[in-house]
Design an enzyme around this catalytic site. Structure first.
Site, PDB file in Angstrom:
ATOM      1  N   CYS A  89      -4.412  -2.223 -14.574  1.00 32.16           N
ATOM      2  CA  CYS A  89      -4.207  -1.103 -13.649  1.00 32.16           C
ATOM      3  C   CYS A  89      -3.274  -1.485 -12.509  1.00 32.16           C
ATOM      4  CB  CYS A  89      -5.548  -0.625 -13.083  1.00 32.16           C
ATOM      5  SG  CYS A  89      -6.478  -1.902 -12.203  1.00 32.16           S
ATOM      6  N   HIS A 130       0.828  -1.213   0.000  1.00 36.57           N
ATOM      7  CA  HIS A 130       0.000   0.000   0.000  1.00 36.57           C
ATOM      8  C   HIS A 130       0.862   1.262   0.000  1.00 36.57           C
ATOM      9  CE1 HIS A 130      -2.346   3.252   1.963  1.00 36.57           C
ATOM     10  NE2 HIS A 130      -3.335   2.759   1.253  1.00 36.57           N
TER      11      HIS A 130
END
Length: 798
Positions: A737, A415
């Site tokens: 993506c 993340h």
């Protein structure tokens, strides 16, 4: 006379600012204003840290808490931590408060009734944590507050519930990580008279729009002040000269609604009467009176102040209900001074502190702020270097303020890496995997330099030494060539999360937004669980705030298309939103749990999903932004695709020539059954991170096996090649993506060779990818024309 240190209850006029160890920060601040200043503060009392410790000891709860905490095998296991903390809180709530403590609190409430001349007055009960001998420990926002409480028995009950809130998951995790025994932390409950607000607002002793400290700013609305914070009502705005206390500027708004107290308890919204909604909520005399209080409080505290006030409907009296130091402009001035004073070093003298993976390139120096828990992100200051274990979606507010980020754990697709690249914040991850964890050697306040291009953290500020020399400016008459990007058949799209960044990236040569992550809107603006907002009667907050953030991007990028990925929080991430614990299950592996499509049609969640769809409809229909399309994440089965698209159609979102519904391709079943998924969607976007993880059975965030994670693995490439082939047979498009095209140019070449329609990358890679795609496409044309191109011997068929 009981000594203050042994008292169970202390009145505000017995307290001063220095009494943080006795009653915590909030109670001591209220006491300071009551005892030492001539400003009106709603009166009350505070239960003490001593009372809390007596309660915990005499009920035997301390021993039970110690036993339960000792039984936690892994504090990193969110589910185990949650289960244990829930037991502890229930034990505290269910315990019988010692009679003498309950009697003292009840007697204090009765005495408050006599002092203010009201029978069973309404009070607010606010938690005020104290952490003795714990430097820099902060527990702000971790404990509960209760409003509109009436009656002595209920006051005692709510005080006890405040005690229980010391053991939230986050607070417990933070104390353990910092090595603080829970007995070192105590809790005070401030019991304060409620103000029956007919108007309320906020005020600053500095003009927060420009830092002008010769001015005072006062904002106000009708009813309770919460609607200022929520942004539901635009307040009246007054600017006052601090020296003369005269109004020098004003802006009176239309205030259509207000939040008011119910006669019994709770709050409700009502329309503001037509004859006053366009009138100022305060008279000039009241504005100047408030300005006088602001000036007194600032003079007393010696710093810029952020204050809250309320105007009582019964007496027309103004009350100061909160005062705290203002942070933004105070910090900027302090940072400016620190920057001027910080010693500069040369690279020759520099000491390497740690090394890690260069996740997001860049160079920055600043003061480190070490944070072990998301509970403490409110303490993080603009321009600091964030040093932490690892980030998750609820860290985004702190990440947005960070000058750079360094983490103990994580790989190139974690993340912190993905988000920092998107935000163009220098970031180094996984320092522990390179030998030394950054949190073991860097302390809060240390000045460090983060060279995120090479993955090195240096001691001190050596940016000037590492900074590449600037090119000499062009002389007069020199022609500067404009940047040129060749048109490509394969469109290059851009990934985006934070809508505030769209203005920064709007001019990049992207063909649109291939992925906008909705989660950023929740963690940056909404902060509350959607089902909690529905229960509170505020579902429109979800629709309006989502629509606002989505529309900002759609409007800026238009007429280029954008794709919004609908919410894809895991249950542990939803629990971190306010009110989330009530609605979220405890899952042993929430990465593979209740997420994405499986939530949307679930009877327990479907009403929340409809709010997301309401925001999409608002952007498309009310705002007229038809370039908005959507994407469904984590669709496990074909039946799930049918159920979700059926709900969307029922809500008025039908697939059409100008509205596309895409699906994330991130689960092996999406590839294997693509021929069946095709009937429900217009195309796919490959999430190469999750797809690679699930094909290879490898947790990319697990340092033990993360070396095996590779999106370039042949199994992943075969899956992608197969999806493109099957999708194209039915006229569906395929995009990607995931992180791979941003990391590996050769992977982009493979995608072009495979016939992919779109490549969506992070903003920092748009230009380079645009050039790469043009190069690879030209190579294909040339190789076809000459028949002499380089052959790839790999068999990508399965």
């Amino acid at each position: 006379m009981v000594e203050r240190e042994n008292a169970n209850v202390l009145w505000f006029d017995e307290l001063r600012r220095k009494d943080v160890d006795l009653v915590g920060g909030k109670s001591s601040s209220l006491g300071e204003m009551t005892s030492a200043m001539d400003v009106p503060v709603p009166y009350g009392f505070a239960t003490t840290a001593t009372a809390y410790r007596r309660f915990m000891k005499e009920t035997g709860i301390n021993d039970q808490v110690n036993a339960l905490l000792a039984g936690i095998k892994d504090y990193e296991d969110a589910d185990e931590l949650h289960a244990t903390c829930s037991k502890i809180r229930q034990i505290i709530v269910d315990a019988k408060m010692p009679d003498y403590l309950a009697e003292e609190i009840e007697d204090a409430y009765k005495e408050l009734s006599q002092k203010v001349g009201e029978k069973d007055p309404f009070v607010a009960i606010r938690s005020s944590a104290t952490a003795e001998d714990l430097p820099d420990a902060s527990f702000a926002g971790q404990q509960e507050s209760y409003l509109n409480i009436k009656g002595a028995k209920d006051v005692v009950k709510k005080v006890q519930e405040c005690y229980a809130s010391l053991f939230t998951d986050r607070a417990t995790y933070y104390r353990q990580k910092q090595g603080y025994p829970h007995e070192k932390v105590a809790l005070s409950a401030a019991v304060q008279m409620m103000v029956f607000s007919k108007a309320a607002g906020i005020m600053f002793s500095v003009d927060v729009t420009n830092g002008d400290d010769s001015k005072i700013v006062i904002d106000g609305i009708y009813g309770l002040g919460e609607y200022i914070v929520l942004g539901k009502v635009t307040p009246d705005h007054f600017v006052v000269d601090k020296k003369t206390l005269k109004i020098v500027d004003r802006e009176i708004t239309t205030k259509p609604v207000r939040l008011i107290r119910k006669p019994g308890s709770g709050v409700e919204q009502e329309d503001v009467p037509a004859d006053i909604k366009d009138k100022p909520v305060l008279t000039d005399d009241q504005v100047e009176e408030l300005a006088g209080y602001v000036k007194k409080v600032e003079d007393h505290y010696g710093c810029y102040m952020d204050m809250e006030y309320a105007l009582d409907e019964r007496t027309n009296k103004l009350w100061i209900v909160q005062a705290r130091p203002e942070t933004v402009w105070s910090r900027r001035n302090k940072e400016k001074k620190n920057a001027e004073e910080a010693p500069k070093m040369s690279v020759a003298d520099a000491e390497v502190v740690v090394k890690g993976l260069p996740a997001s390139p860049g160079l920055a120096a600043g003061k480190a702020h070490v944070i072990g828990s998301p509970d403490d992100i409110d303490n993080f200051k603009e321009g600091e270097v964030l040093v932490t274990l690892m980030t998750s979606p609820d860290w985004v507010p702190a990440m947005k303020k960070a000058k750079a980020i360094v983490t103990n754990n994580g790989g190139m697709t974690c993340h912190a890496a993905i988000v920092s690249r998107e935000m163009q914040i220098p970031c180094i991850v996984g320092t522990k995997s390179r030998g030394t964890a950054v949190m073991d050697v860097v302390k809060t306040g240390d000045v460090i330099t983060v060279d995120a291009k090479n993955g090195i953290v240096y001691k001190g500020d050596i940016v000037d030494s590492l900074q590449p020399k600037e090119a000499k400016p062009t002389t007069a008459g020199t022609t500067v060539a404009a940047e040129y990007f060749a048109p490509t058949a394969t469109q290059v799209m851009m990934n985006l999360g934070d809508p505030e960044l769209i203005d920064k990236y709007a001019d990049l040569p992207a063909d649109g937004i291939g992925l906008m992550r909705e989660e950023f809107l929740w963690t940056s603006y909404i902060h509350e669980h959607p089902l909690y907002l529905i229960e509170k009667g505020e579902p429109e907050k979800v629709v309006n705030m989502l629509a606002e953030g989505i529309a900002k991007v759609a409007r800026t990028i238009a007429p280029r298309p954008m794709v919004l990925r609908l919410s894809d929080f895991k249950s542990s991430e939803y629990r971190n939103l306010k009110g989330g614990e009530k609605y979220e299950p405890v899952e042993p592996a929430d990465l593979l749990g209740w997420r994405g499509a499986s939530r949307y049609y679930d009877p327990k969640y479907v009403e929340a999903f409809k709010l997301e769809l309401g925001a999409v409809k608002k952007v498309r229909n009310e705002f007229g932004l038809k370039n908005l399309n959507v994407m469904i994440p984590f669709v496990r089965t074909v039946d799930e695709a049918k159920k979700v698209t059926d709900i969307m159609a029922a809500e008025g979102l039908h697939r059409s020539a100008d509205f596309k519904i895409f699906m994330m391709a991130e689960i092996p079943s999406n590839i294997i059954l693509a021929d069946q998924f095709n009937q429900y969607v217009d195309g796919y976007s490959i999430g190469s991170n999750d797809l690679s993880m699930l094909i290879l059975g490898c947790d990319r965030n697990n340092d033990t096996v993360s070396r095996l994670f590779d999106e370039r693995n042949l199994a992943v490439k075969r899956a992608i090649r197969h999806l493109i082939k099957v999708a194209h047979k039915d006229g569906k498009t395929v995009s990607i993506c995931g992180q791979a095209p941003s990391e590996y140019p050769e992977f982009t070449e493979f995608l072009i060779q495979s016939g992919i329609d779109y490549v969506s990358v992070n903003p920092d890679m748009v230009k380079q990818t645009k050039r790469n795609v043009a190069h690879f496409e030209q190579r294909i044309v040339l190789d076809k024309a000459t028949g002499r191109g380089r052959q790839d011997p790999t068999n990508y068929e399965w």
